[in-house]
Design a protein around this motif. Sequence first.
Motif, PDB file in Angstrom:
ATOM      1  N   HIS A 191       0.823  -1.221   0.000  1.00 11.59           N
ATOM      2  CA  HIS A 191       0.000   0.000   0.000  1.00 11.59           C
ATOM      3  C   HIS A 191       0.855   1.269   0.000  1.00 11.59           C
ATOM      4  N   LEU A 192       2.107   1.160   0.469  1.00  9.60           N
ATOM      5  CA  LEU A 192       2.985   2.334   0.519  1.00  9.60           C
ATOM      6  C   LEU A 192       3.340   2.838  -0.883  1.00  9.60           C
ATOM      7  N   VAL A 193       3.257   1.958  -1.867  1.00  5.37           N
ATOM      8  CA  VAL A 193       3.550   2.354  -3.244  1.00  5.37           C
ATOM      9  C   VAL A 193       2.585   3.426  -3.724  1.00  5.37           C
ATOM     10  N   PHE A 194       1.371   3.420  -3.189  1.00  8.39           N
ATOM     11  CA  PHE A 194       0.321   4.335  -3.650  1.00  8.39           C
ATOM     12  C   PHE A 194       0.059   5.485  -2.680  1.00  8.39           C
ATOM     13  N   SER A 195       0.908   5.624  -1.661  1.00  9.22           N
ATOM     14  CA  SER A 195       0.648   6.632  -0.627  1.00  9.22           C
ATOM     15  C   SER A 195       1.661   7.767  -0.612  1.00  9.22           C
ATOM     16  N   LEU A 196       2.432   7.904  -1.689  1.00  7.50           N
ATOM     17  CA  LEU A 196       3.443   8.957  -1.741  1.00  7.50           C
ATOM     18  C   LEU A 196       2.860  10.254  -2.285  1.00  7.50           C
ATOM     19  N   SER A 197       3.577  11.326  -2.080  1.00 10.01           N
ATOM     20  CA  SER A 197       3.159  12.621  -2.602  1.00 10.01           C
ATOM     21  C   SER A 197       3.519  12.734  -4.082  1.00 10.01           C
ATOM     22  N   ARG A 198       2.924  13.728  -4.739  1.00  5.56           N
ATOM     23  CA  ARG A 198       3.228  13.945  -6.157  1.00  5.56           C
ATOM     24  C   ARG A 198       4.719  14.228  -6.351  1.00  5.56           C
ATOM     25  N   ARG A 199       5.296  14.987  -5.431  1.00  5.87           N
ATOM     26  CA  ARG A 199       6.725  15.310  -5.525  1.00  5.87           C
ATOM     27  C   ARG A 199       7.573  14.051  -5.457  1.00  5.87           C
ATOM     28  N   GLN A 200       7.173  13.106  -4.627  1.00  7.51           N
ATOM     29  CA  GLN A 200       7.953  11.878  -4.484  1.00  7.51           C
ATOM     30  C   GLN A 200       7.849  10.985  -5.721  1.00  7.51           C
ATOM     31  N   TYR A 201       6.708  11.014  -6.406  1.00 10.22           N
ATOM     32  CA  TYR A 201       6.601  10.251  -7.652  1.00 10.22           C
ATOM     33  C   TYR A 201       7.475  10.877  -8.742  1.00 10.22           C
ATOM     34  N   VAL A 202       7.505  12.201  -8.768  1.00 12.67           N
ATOM     35  CA  VAL A 202       8.390  12.892  -9.714  1.00 12.67           C
ATOM     36  C   VAL A 202       9.848  12.570  -9.377  1.00 12.67           C
ATOM     37  N   GLN A 203      10.147  12.533  -8.078  1.00  8.04           N
ATOM     38  CA  GLN A 203      11.487  12.161  -7.632  1.00  8.04           C
ATOM     39  C   GLN A 203      11.850  10.757  -8.099  1.00  8.04           C
ATOM     40  N   SER A 204      10.877   9.856  -8.087  1.00  9.09           N
ATOM     41  CA  SER A 204      11.105   8.481  -8.526  1.00  9.09           C
ATOM     42  C   SER A 204      11.514   8.429  -9.991  1.00  9.09           C
ATOM     43  N   VAL A 205      10.908   9.302 -10.798  1.00 15.49           N
ATOM     44  CA  VAL A 205      11.262   9.358 -12.220  1.00 15.49           C
ATOM     45  C   VAL A 205      12.713   9.797 -12.381  1.00 15.49           C
ATOM     46  N   GLY A 206      13.084  10.868 -11.681  1.00 13.99           N
ATOM     47  CA  GLY A 206      14.447  11.385 -11.787  1.00 13.99           C
ATOM     48  C   GLY A 206      15.492  10.395 -11.296  1.00 13.99           C
ATOM     49  N   MET A 207      15.214   9.768 -10.143  1.00 12.60           N
ATOM     50  CA  MET A 207      16.176   8.813  -9.600  1.00 12.60           C
ATOM     51  C   MET A 207      16.231   7.539 -10.446  1.00 12.60           C
ATOM     52  N   GLY A 208      15.120   7.195 -11.083  1.00  9.18           N
ATOM     53  CA  GLY A 208      15.103   6.040 -11.967  1.00  9.18           C
ATOM     54  C   GLY A 208      15.989   6.227 -13.185  1.00  9.18           C
ATOM     55  N   LEU A 209      16.127   7.475 -13.632  1.00  8.93           N
ATOM     56  CA  LEU A 209      17.010   7.747 -14.768  1.00  8.93           C
ATOM     57  C   LEU A 209      18.478   7.535 -14.389  1.00  8.93           C
ATOM     58  N   VAL A 210      18.770   7.738 -13.095  1.00  6.69           N
ATOM     59  CA  VAL A 210      20.142   7.511 -12.614  1.00  6.69           C
ATOM     60  C   VAL A 210      20.368   6.037 -12.319  1.00  6.69           C
ATOM     61  N   ASN A 211      19.443   5.450 -11.550  1.00  6.58           N
ATOM     62  CA  ASN A 211      19.494   4.033 -11.184  1.00  6.58           C
ATOM     63  C   ASN A 211      18.100   3.443 -11.299  1.00  6.58           C
ATOM     64  N   PRO A 212      17.843   2.606 -12.309  1.00  3.20           N
ATOM     65  CA  PRO A 212      18.803   1.733 -12.987  1.00  3.20           C
ATOM     66  C   PRO A 212      19.354   2.226 -14.328  1.00  3.20           C
ATOM     67  N   CYS A 213      18.747   3.230 -14.951  1.00  7.31           N
ATOM     68  CA  CYS A 213      19.048   3.520 -16.359  1.00  7.31           C
ATOM     69  C   CYS A 213      20.536   3.780 -16.617  1.00  7.31           C
ATOM     70  N   LEU A 214      21.047   4.863 -16.038  1.00 11.56           N
ATOM     71  CA  LEU A 214      22.419   5.258 -16.347  1.00 11.56           C
ATOM     72  C   LEU A 214      23.439   4.352 -15.677  1.00 11.56           C
ATOM     73  N   TYR A 215      23.245   4.077 -14.397  1.00 14.36           N
ATOM     74  CA  TYR A 215      24.253   3.308 -13.649  1.00 14.36           C
ATOM     75  C   TYR A 215      24.493   1.936 -14.257  1.00 14.36           C
ATOM     76  N   TYR A 216      23.434   1.171 -14.452  1.00 13.83           N
ATOM     77  CA  TYR A 216      23.629  -0.188 -14.926  1.00 13.83           C
ATOM     78  C   TYR A 216      24.042  -0.245 -16.391  1.00 13.83           C
ATOM     79  N   PHE A 217      23.637   0.750 -17.178  1.00 15.51           N
ATOM     80  CA  PHE A 217      24.109   0.770 -18.561  1.00 15.51           C
ATOM     81  C   PHE A 217      25.625   0.955 -18.602  1.00 15.51           C
ATOM     82  N   VAL A 218      26.130   1.879 -17.782  1.00 19.53           N
ATOM     83  CA  VAL A 218      27.577   2.117 -17.736  1.00 19.53           C
ATOM     84  C   VAL A 218      28.295   0.908 -17.150  1.00 19.53           C
ATOM     85  N   LEU A 219      27.740   0.341 -16.063  1.00 24.40           N
ATOM     86  CA  LEU A 219      28.375  -0.817 -15.419  1.00 24.40           C
ATOM     87  C   LEU A 219      28.414  -2.028 -16.346  1.00 24.40           C
ATOM     88  N   PHE A 220      27.283  -2.316 -16.999  1.00 23.04           N
ATOM     89  CA  PHE A 220      27.259  -3.455 -17.918  1.00 23.04           C
ATOM     90  C   PHE A 220      28.174  -3.209 -19.110  1.00 23.04           C
TER      91      PHE A 220
END
Length: 302
Positions: free
Chosen positions: A60-89
């Motif tokens: 249930h915690l997945v659906f209880s965050l603020s709008r700012r935190q969901y936007v934060q999730s998008v930004g952090m997702g671009l760093v990890n996993p997108c950028l980090y694992y692409f560079v590592l692999f």
Amino acid sequence: MTNQKQAMMYGLATVLLWSTVATAFKLALRDLAPMQMLLIACMASIVVMAIILKLQGRWHLVFSLSRRQYVQSVGMGLVNPCLYYFVLFGAFDRLPAQEAQPLNYTWALVLAYLSVPFLGQRLRKVDILAGLVCYAGVVVIATRGQVTSLTFSDPLGVGFALGSTLVWASYWIIATRDERDPVVGLFLNFLFGLPVIAVICGLTEGFDMPSGTSLAAAIYVGVFEMGVAFVLWSYAMKKAENTSKVSNLIFISPFLSLVFIYFILGEVILPSTYIGLVLIMGGLWLQQLKVKAREAELAREQ
């Protein structure tokens, strides 16, 4: 069983998983491009973290965050996993596992250096000494022992390996201000990062994935390196009465990893790898002295 013993057990289980991932990376990359591997591993990780959250009663915690935190999730997702694992692999795709894996371990030192300008922490003499020792090990491994020539075995691969440490350390600097539940936060990062990975994979490598060992290894990476290991380490840190003892377990991982690399991948471990790895671990041990001193100081204040 005391909390500290439980923490040590969780920590040892995590270290064992971390010790296998370099081998799993190379097995997956035999038939998969780095972006294809990332897509498969990311999907597997999302599934396993969703199951963990459901079993823990925290879905249930997945659906209880603020709008700012969901936007934060998008930004952090671009760093990890997108950028980090692409560079590592990318590093593991170009370098032998015995070289890429130790170089990646220098992220802890990079984190200490980045904490100075971004978190306002002080840089001590031991940090500088640790850096000199660590990066001496990097040079030994990257040149395969030909230190005086400074001729790197694969400059781009070494660049990817060291670049991954910068991305990973930056991610943890950002994460210090993250107020989300750790597993929920990681789940959302991967969930929002997945569409980006899928689009890039479709435009570059395509979705024609081979079956067999490479596919199984990519799924293994997603389930254990990206998912289960993170949860186990979180438990270890939460249970620990002495975090430095648990943290010191990470020094076992790179040496144990060489065992898997030798017996499963069949790589002949070069003398330069052993020398460089000892230097890197020695430098990280020196850097850990700072953490132990801070813990002792906090204990005295209490």
